[in-house]
Design an enzyme around this catalytic site. Sequence first.
Site, mmCIF file in Angstrom:
data_model
loop_
_atom_site.group_PDB
_atom_site.id
_atom_site.type_symbol
_atom_site.label_atom_id
_atom_site.label_comp_id
_atom_site.label_asym_id
_atom_site.label_seq_id
_atom_site.Cartn_x
_atom_site.Cartn_y
_atom_site.Cartn_z
ATOM 1 N N GLY A 158 -0.696 1.450 2.818
ATOM 2 C CA GLY A 158 -1.063 0.734 3.634
ATOM 3 C C GLY A 158 -1.664 -0.577 3.302
ATOM 4 C CB THR A 159 -3.733 -1.407 0.365
ATOM 5 O OG1 THR A 159 -4.762 -0.319 0.455
ATOM 6 C CG2 THR A 159 -3.926 -2.523 -0.389
ATOM 7 C CE LYS A 204 -1.198 5.161 -0.603
ATOM 8 N NZ LYS A 204 -2.098 5.775 0.520
ATOM 9 C CG HIS A 232 -1.646 4.512 -4.413
ATOM 10 N ND1 HIS A 232 -0.992 3.082 -4.262
ATOM 11 C CD2 HIS A 232 -2.878 4.160 -4.096
ATOM 12 C CE1 HIS A 232 -1.796 2.288 -3.427
ATOM 13 N NE2 HIS A 232 -3.059 3.027 -3.444
ATOM 14 N N GLY A 265 -9.587 5.433 8.247
ATOM 15 C CA GLY A 265 -9.126 4.884 7.008
ATOM 16 C C GLY A 265 -7.492 5.562 6.886
ATOM 17 C CB THR A 266 -6.103 8.185 8.617
ATOM 18 O OG1 THR A 266 -7.124 9.090 8.587
ATOM 19 C CG2 THR A 266 -4.691 9.142 8.474
#
Length: 233
Positions: free
Chosen positions: A141-142, A135, A131, A71-72
């Site tokens: 990334g989303t 972050k 966010h 998930g990086t």
Amino acid sequence: MNIALFGYGKMGKMIEQIAQERGHTIVAKIDVGTANVDYGAMDVAIDFSTPDAAFENITNCFKNGVPVICGTTGWLSQYEEAMELCKEDKGAFIYASNFSLGVNIFFELNAHLAKMMSQLEQYKVSMEEIHHTQKLDAPSGTAITLAEGIIGNSSYRDWKLDTAGDKTIPITSIREGMVPGTHSICYESDVDSIEIKHTAHNRQGFALGAVIAAEWIQGKTGVFTMKDVLNLS
């Protein structure tokens, strides 16, 4: 299931808690400076490390026959190479910009809406993501995955931070407080607006999704996505 955590920050600690609640064992916590890694003790690796460390973590696992859930974000210039190495080593790999079950449903909703809106040129799309201040990457990334979902189902060709264009999706990135993650997509015309939005209330959804992906990948070979895990393909 014996899980190794690559990266032991906030996400790593939350994954540890949820994995243990689901009956799994954390056999390694690998972070910056960890010298010895026992790959033989792992059934699966979950990587929430850093952009600089992710590729090496992932490929070392492939070489040692360990499936990887990653998930990086921020390392995707090497994603194609990682996929090739996974295939060469007959490994198993899932990368997701966001493992939240709700977000992955949101990805599908976004793509479907983009397809419906693609014939209505009077609507212009824009995106916003919010966010927490810790972050590191922007846009998230989303948000990039959401933009790619629009590009793949419309005449838009690319995205840019804070820059609109005829075929360019503008993305606004806001960093404030301790916001876990909010993503919104708006189609606006002169007469009305259509908006879809996903708001994470905490990080638990991200961690739970990663553990579910780790459970699902056992015994499999190949490169997969959360669409496979959730049977959304």
